[in-house]
Motif scaffolding. Sequence first.
Motif, short mmCIF file in Angstrom:
data_model
loop_
_atom_site.label_atom_id
_atom_site.label_comp_id
_atom_site.label_asym_id
_atom_site.label_seq_id
_atom_site.Cartn_x
_atom_site.Cartn_y
_atom_site.Cartn_z
N PRO A 147 87.97 89.55 -11.24
CA PRO A 147 86.80 88.88 -10.70
C PRO A 147 85.88 89.77 -9.87
N LYS B 29 82.35 75.93 -2.11
CA LYS B 29 83.58 76.72 -1.99
C LYS B 29 84.39 76.20 -0.81
N THR C 16 74.81 85.22 -11.31
CA THR C 16 75.89 84.74 -10.45
C THR C 16 75.62 83.42 -9.76
N MET D 82 83.63 86.69 -8.99
CA MET D 82 83.68 85.38 -9.64
C MET D 82 84.73 85.47 -10.73
N THR D 83 85.26 84.33 -11.12
CA THR D 83 86.18 84.31 -12.26
C THR D 83 85.54 85.01 -13.45
N THR E 78 78.35 78.24 -12.31
CA THR E 78 77.30 77.95 -11.34
C THR E 78 77.08 76.45 -11.17
N SER F 6 86.79 77.80 -14.57
CA SER F 6 85.84 77.97 -13.48
C SER F 6 84.70 76.99 -13.67
N GLN G 17 86.88 76.30 -5.96
CA GLN G 17 85.61 75.77 -6.44
C GLN G 17 85.63 74.25 -6.45
#
Length: 525
Positions: free
Chosen positions: A333, A428, A405, A328-329, A190, A187, A433
């Motif tokens: 998730p 996204k 997050t 999220m991953t 952020t 991932s 991602q």
Amino acid sequence: MTVRSPFADIDIPDVGLPEFLFSDLGEHTDRIALIDGPSGRTMTFGELAQGVDRFAAALGERGLGRGDVIAVFAPNTPYYPVVFHGALAAGVAVSTVNALYTPDELAFQLRDSGAKVLVTVSAFLDRARAALREEGLAVTEVVLLDASRDEASTPLPENALADLLTTTAERPSVALSGDDVAALPYSSGTTGRAKGVVLTHRNLVANLVQFAEMQRTTPESKILAVLPFFHIYGMTVMMNNGIYQRAAVVTMPKFDLAEFLRIVSEHRVDRIYIAPPIAVALAKHPMVEQYDIDCVDIVFSGAAALDADLGHKVAKRLNCKVFQGYGMTELSPVSHAMPEDRPDMDLSSIGVALPNIECKIVDPETGEESERGELWVKGPNVMREYLNNPEATADTLDADGYLHTGDVATVTDEGVFYIVDRVKELIKYKGYQVPPAELEALLLTNDSIADAAVIGVKDAEGEEIPKAFVVKQQGAEISEDDVMSFVADRIAPHKKVRVVEFIDQIPKSGSGKILRKDLRARENA
């Protein structure tokens, strides 16, 4: 103020995921677990469990066990969970690889994860072989989910999964705990380049029992797995959730609308987990009227924000209930979802926090809790760390166990959350991602480009797409199409730059940081 889930906490078993899923099949042994959508071939729960046992034995035969990693680079097939859970049963962690990756991207993940076996399919062999010729990899063997391969020179031995499953070796006896590493999906978090997300068995078990309180799948359900198992959404909510609930999971290797509708109609699928681009097709495409899909009861959207009006159009056209969730991953998730018994909940929300989860909303500038701010999440589904990256871990996961997050949220007095903005730089695109920094670094390798910045912008369908702002080198001749082709030739399709604008200078702070807010303001002017 800490906001807890409105649901009571539930017990999270301290066991390995394979034991949690397969230790007591009971009356479900002969029930269909997996259906290959294109061919209709089926696999029962008993056959799945036997395959898991045999693949674990085959890995044990090769000396693999706790602390080792294998990588799976494949589309959805009924054999994906055989390999995934077989590895886990042997104590081996699984790094799932995006099926769209280029050889360079695949090699990076193989090197970073330390994978010793690569599981793939014959259609991906060209990319796999190219990746395996790079230096610094630990892979010693390739396993093919299908038996087909050509006579090309290969850097490593290639064996068919079917042959591995005939082993008569004993399955290794591995006493797994919840703290053992289970999965290593990648991932961008952020910001920045993809990082290995260390998810433990407890993380994955926890998210299954948490999500089960929100969306009540039963053994009579049929789940369509059109979103990829390599993505944590497909892995947990479709593949593992289906096994946990003893429901049939119908696999698709990729999305094609006609095939999607045929499979839903033919197999009478009642639960569809999607990302928003599929909702657009379900709401608007005339082809939908050509198929009998009145079997659909639940459509659940995740991976990116679903427009409420679009969701209502899907609900009306399919005469079904539409829900949305958030995750999220790094959260295994799912952290928030609309409960199945609340179809009246505002579809522009992400629902409520799952059981065992507590949240904070924190002003990213002051660090103080506020009515609008970054969403922080704490719970048993929160990742352990980023692999080999303590700095990124410290930036995302604080000392109190809250995961930051990067999304800005608000919450009502009833505990209903809304995502209203984004702190993180991540784009996204169709639920995938796209880290701007990765694209910017690539663009700067072009001799005709002096500087570049990438942000997400909306296209005509409301989909977020990557846009590059490019400063040409003095005297260089390069067009928008040249820029887009340069990127497309070197990166997975979902990361492609789709709009280019040439500008004189990239706005930056005194420290050299790209001022994306200025670029967004320029875009919206």
